[in-house]
Design an enzyme around this catalytic site. Sequence first.
Site, PDB file in Angstrom:
ATOM      1  N   LYS A  22      -1.060 -10.823  12.179  1.00 22.95           N
ATOM      2  CA  LYS A  22      -2.092  -9.800  12.376  1.00 22.95           C
ATOM      3  C   LYS A  22      -2.665  -9.363  11.019  1.00 22.95           C
ATOM      4  O   LYS A  22      -3.878  -9.282  10.850  1.00 22.95           O
ATOM      5  CB  LYS A  22      -1.476  -8.587  13.079  1.00 22.95           C
ATOM      6  CG  LYS A  22      -2.304  -7.318  12.985  1.00 22.95           C
ATOM      7  CD  LYS A  22      -1.647  -6.149  13.655  1.00 22.95           C
ATOM      8  CE  LYS A  22      -0.660  -5.376  12.816  1.00 22.95           C
ATOM      9  NZ  LYS A  22      -1.225  -4.361  11.916  1.00 22.95           N
ATOM     10  N   ASN A  23      -1.791  -9.092  10.056  1.00 24.61           N
ATOM     11  CA  ASN A  23      -2.247  -8.511   8.797  1.00 24.61           C
ATOM     12  C   ASN A  23      -2.965  -9.512   7.887  1.00 24.61           C
ATOM     13  O   ASN A  23      -3.480  -9.134   6.839  1.00 24.61           O
ATOM     14  CB  ASN A  23      -1.089  -7.818   8.076  1.00 24.61           C
ATOM     15  CG  ASN A  23      -0.660  -6.560   8.814  1.00 24.61           C
ATOM     16  OD1 ASN A  23      -1.365  -6.103   9.715  1.00 24.61           O
ATOM     17  ND2 ASN A  23       0.489  -6.019   8.458  1.00 24.61           N
ATOM     18  N   CYS A 116      -2.841   8.818  10.224  1.00 27.60           N
ATOM     19  CA  CYS A 116      -2.447   7.983  11.362  1.00 27.60           C
ATOM     20  C   CYS A 116      -0.975   8.203  11.647  1.00 27.60           C
ATOM     21  O   CYS A 116      -0.350   9.073  11.053  1.00 27.60           O
ATOM     22  CB  CYS A 116      -2.742   6.511  11.098  1.00 27.60           C
ATOM     23  SG  CYS A 116      -1.546   5.725  10.025  1.00 27.60           S
ATOM     24  N   ARG A 121      -3.389   8.580   5.407  1.00 26.08           N
ATOM     25  CA  ARG A 121      -3.767   7.199   5.051  1.00 26.08           C
ATOM     26  C   ARG A 121      -4.842   7.252   3.976  1.00 26.08           C
ATOM     27  O   ARG A 121      -6.026   6.983   4.247  1.00 26.08           O
ATOM     28  CB  ARG A 121      -4.265   6.511   6.331  1.00 26.08           C
ATOM     29  CG  ARG A 121      -4.092   5.011   6.388  1.00 26.08           C
ATOM     30  CD  ARG A 121      -2.706   4.598   6.796  1.00 26.08           C
ATOM     31  NE  ARG A 121      -2.523   3.171   6.600  1.00 26.08           N
ATOM     32  CZ  ARG A 121      -2.250   2.311   7.578  1.00 26.08           C
ATOM     33  NH1 ARG A 121      -2.149   2.719   8.802  1.00 26.08           N
ATOM     34  NH2 ARG A 121      -2.067   1.039   7.303  1.00 26.08           N
ATOM     35  N   ASP A 306       7.296  -2.887   7.083  1.00 25.54           N
ATOM     36  CA  ASP A 306       7.036  -3.192   8.500  1.00 25.54           C
ATOM     37  C   ASP A 306       8.278  -3.702   9.233  1.00 25.54           C
ATOM     38  O   ASP A 306       8.311  -3.703  10.463  1.00 25.54           O
ATOM     39  CB  ASP A 306       5.908  -4.236   8.626  1.00 25.54           C
ATOM     40  CG  ASP A 306       4.585  -3.698   8.115  1.00 25.54           C
ATOM     41  OD1 ASP A 306       4.460  -2.465   7.982  1.00 25.54           O
ATOM     42  OD2 ASP A 306       3.680  -4.508   7.842  1.00 25.54           O
ATOM     43  N   ILE A 328       7.406   3.331   1.107  1.00 22.11           N
ATOM     44  CA  ILE A 328       5.974   2.984   1.184  1.00 22.11           C
ATOM     45  C   ILE A 328       5.157   4.021   1.967  1.00 22.11           C
ATOM     46  O   ILE A 328       4.128   4.487   1.489  1.00 22.11           O
ATOM     47  CB  ILE A 328       5.776   1.581   1.813  1.00 22.11           C
ATOM     48  CG1 ILE A 328       6.617   0.528   1.090  1.00 22.11           C
ATOM     49  CG2 ILE A 328       4.297   1.187   1.823  1.00 22.11           C
ATOM     50  CD1 ILE A 328       6.204   0.208  -0.331  1.00 22.11           C
ATOM     51  N   ARG A 398      -0.686  -3.836  19.635  1.00 21.02           N
ATOM     52  CA  ARG A 398      -1.481  -4.015  18.406  1.00 21.02           C
ATOM     53  C   ARG A 398      -0.914  -5.116  17.530  1.00 21.02           C
ATOM     54  O   ARG A 398      -1.623  -5.655  16.679  1.00 21.02           O
ATOM     55  CB  ARG A 398      -1.505  -2.708  17.603  1.00 21.02           C
ATOM     56  CG  ARG A 398      -2.358  -1.618  18.219  1.00 21.02           C
ATOM     57  CD  ARG A 398      -2.445  -0.403  17.315  1.00 21.02           C
ATOM     58  NE  ARG A 398      -2.563  -0.828  15.942  1.00 21.02           N
ATOM     59  CZ  ARG A 398      -1.839  -0.366  14.931  1.00 21.02           C
ATOM     60  NH1 ARG A 398      -0.948   0.566  15.130  1.00 21.02           N
ATOM     61  NH2 ARG A 398      -2.006  -0.835  13.712  1.00 21.02           N
TER      62      ARG A 398
HETATM   63  N1  EPU Z   1      -2.168   4.154  -0.527  1.00 16.49           N
HETATM   64  C1  EPU Z   1      -2.777   5.160  -1.253  1.00 16.49           C
HETATM   65  N2  EPU Z   1      -4.093   5.014  -1.560  1.00 16.49           N
HETATM   66  C2  EPU Z   1      -4.822   3.921  -1.172  1.00 16.49           C
HETATM   67  C3  EPU Z   1      -4.191   2.898  -0.444  1.00 16.49           C
HETATM   68  C4  EPU Z   1      -2.852   3.045  -0.127  1.00 16.49           C
HETATM   69  O1  EPU Z   1      -2.144   6.147  -1.594  1.00 16.49           O
HETATM   70  O2  EPU Z   1      -6.018   3.874  -1.492  1.00 16.49           O
HETATM   71  C5  EPU Z   1      -0.751   4.296  -0.165  1.00 16.49           C
HETATM   72  C6  EPU Z   1      -0.576   4.358   1.357  1.00 16.49           C
HETATM   73  O3  EPU Z   1      -0.772   5.663   1.853  1.00 16.49           O
HETATM   74  C7  EPU Z   1       0.820   3.887   1.544  1.00 16.49           C
HETATM   75  C8  EPU Z   1       0.973   2.850   0.441  1.00 16.49           C
HETATM   76  O4  EPU Z   1      -0.050   3.134  -0.515  1.00 16.49           O
HETATM   77  O5  EPU Z   1       1.706   4.939   1.340  1.00 16.49           O
HETATM   78  C9  EPU Z   1       0.849   1.412   0.911  1.00 16.49           C
HETATM   79  O6  EPU Z   1      -0.403   1.186   1.467  1.00 16.49           O
HETATM   80  P1  EPU Z   1      -1.145  -0.235   1.457  1.00 16.49           P
HETATM   81  O7  EPU Z   1      -2.537   0.011   1.069  1.00 16.49           O
HETATM   82  O8  EPU Z   1      -0.328  -1.207   0.686  1.00 16.49           O
HETATM   83  O9  EPU Z   1      -1.053  -0.615   2.982  1.00 16.49           O
HETATM   84  P2  EPU Z   1      -2.244  -0.982   3.961  1.00 16.49           P
HETATM   85  O10 EPU Z   1      -3.114  -1.989   3.342  1.00 16.49           O
HETATM   86  O11 EPU Z   1      -2.854   0.262   4.478  1.00 16.49           O
HETATM   87  C10 EPU Z   1      -0.960  -2.972   5.025  1.00 16.49           C
HETATM   88  C11 EPU Z   1      -0.557  -3.384   6.400  1.00 16.49           C
HETATM   89  C12 EPU Z   1       0.531  -2.459   6.901  1.00 16.49           C
HETATM   90  C13 EPU Z   1       1.718  -2.554   5.945  1.00 16.49           C
HETATM   91  C14 EPU Z   1       1.259  -2.190   4.517  1.00 16.49           C
HETATM   92  C15 EPU Z   1       2.359  -2.347   3.482  1.00 16.49           C
HETATM   93  C16 EPU Z   1      -2.592  -4.300   7.299  1.00 16.49           C
HETATM   94  C17 EPU Z   1      -3.706  -4.202   8.272  1.00 16.49           C
HETATM   95  N3  EPU Z   1      -1.721  -3.293   7.284  1.00 16.49           N
HETATM   96  O12 EPU Z   1      -1.436  -1.640   5.135  1.00 16.49           O
HETATM   97  O13 EPU Z   1       0.918  -2.942   8.171  1.00 16.49           O
HETATM   98  O14 EPU Z   1       2.720  -1.663   6.343  1.00 16.49           O
HETATM   99  O15 EPU Z   1       0.172  -3.058   4.143  1.00 16.49           O
HETATM  100  O16 EPU Z   1       2.850  -3.627   3.482  1.00 16.49           O
HETATM  101  O17 EPU Z   1      -2.487  -5.266   6.570  1.00 16.49           O
HETATM  102  C18 EPU Z   1       1.837  -2.832  10.327  1.00 16.49           C
HETATM  103  O18 EPU Z   1       1.535  -4.021  10.455  1.00 16.49           O
HETATM  104  O19 EPU Z   1       2.575  -2.208  11.134  1.00 16.49           O
HETATM  105  C19 EPU Z   1       1.312  -2.090   9.171  1.00 16.49           C
HETATM  106  C20 EPU Z   1       1.278  -0.774   9.111  1.00 16.49           C
END
Ligand code: EPU
Length: 417
Positions: A22-23, A116, A121, A306, A328, A398
């Site tokens: 998915k990701n 969320c 987020r 995850d 995280i 999802r």
């Molecule tokens: N963060 C910030 N600022 C930002 C972006 C992120 O503070 O601008 C923080 C977030 O709040 C969080 C941490 O950094 O505490 C990690 O966030 P990241 O941006 O790495 O995660 P993401 O891109 O929002 C993806 C996956 C998540 C997975 C995370 C970490 C997708 C669609 N989602 O999220 O997947 O947990 O990376 O590996 O790729 C899931 O599949 O259940 C899921 C939540």
Amino acid sequence: MSELFIQGPNKLSGEICIHGAKNSTLPLMAASLLCDNECILHNCPVLSDVDTSLKILRYLGCRVQRLGNDVAIDPSSADQCKIPDSLMREMRSSIIFLGAIVSRMGKAELSFPGGCELGPRPIDLHLLALRKMGVIIEEDHGCLKCSAPDGVKGTCINLSFPSVGATENIMIAASCAKGTTIITNAAREPEIWDLADFLNSCGAKIYGAGESTVVIEGVKSLSGCEHRVIPDRIAASTFLAAAAITGSTLTVSQIIPEHIAPVIPILEECGCHFDISKSSMKITAPKRLGRVKSVRTMPYPGFPTDAQAPVMAMTTLSDGTSVFIETIFESRYKHVGELLRLGANIKVEGRVAIVEGVSRLSGAPVEAADLRGGAALVVAGLAAQGVTQISGLKHLDRGYESLEKSLASLGADIKRI
Ligand code: EPU
């Protein structure tokens, strides 16, 4: 609303083929918007988040077709630069479309993703990077109004945290930017590597994906390609946790074992054995699992956040005390309260959860509050005595394709009613 009914405990056996990630699928679909002509993505999982991405692409004016696990996206007719609030709310990670829309259209309008199930987020790293790339962003009443009157420009971006989404957004925006972009402290998750692989097949020039420094030389245009999405390492980890808690022997196939490497030592510490080949692994679990000293979630190649919930569910029946540290996301222990209903013994103190293994779980009605938390309830339910009734399936849908069908084919007594 449908619910899952699991009559446990039951051992699993046989082989499970893991669906596409998915990701990876979501950023690939966003990135396809940059191409001049059709892209075909194979191995796309049938999941509600993928459907939401298809809806967004259609809304933007792309022609989109889905045939089983194949998705064809023709972005040549795309003419919209806005994602409506209703679609942003369906999937908060829709923010991944921002870099693609602004790069293609020169402007973008998205609603702010807000909080969320996993806590706040923030998208500050995405916005900081895009601003550095010459994108003007106004935050107005929950709406993000972005424009790049002089086009998106290459620059040096040092991420203060290796955010997966921010790295993806930058890579997408930088692919057709003027000049070269260098990302330092980039995320190194396998999904980053898959995105680079796809974009490079379309004609992008991305070097170093999967390492901390990624260099993207902007090109004039990209043309569509065919690409196969990588296997879902979290779905694979979930099946391994399910096999472990039920004392089963199971083969998990169509995977890239290297992507699951951060999870394997934890399962080995609990007493599981692995037979690993090129694209599959066989897990043999002991009759009773041992405890795991500590699991700290970290960016890749650390233990994935995850997989924390399903692996925690697995340790509820371990012999001894296991400690989890979630670094995280702020709010990723929502499954704990529901695991307690099944008889687990877990205490949470801020980011730390202490699991005292019990000898028996007993089925009860429980509710999934988020995707991986829902998977944790399924893992526990497979080993609990009696019926575990799981609601909140919209979360599970999802991220796991036909989860109950897959588990039933492995010998679980599980039905969706
Ligand atoms: N963060 C910030 N600022 C930002 C972006 C992120 O503070 O601008 C923080 C977030 O709040 C969080 C941490 O950094 O505490 C990690 O966030 P990241 O941006 O790495 O995660 P993401 O891109 O929002 C993806 C996956 C998540 C997975 C995370 C970490 C997708 C669609 N989602 O999220 O997947 O947990 O990376 O590996 O790729 C899931 O599949 O259940 C899921 C939540």
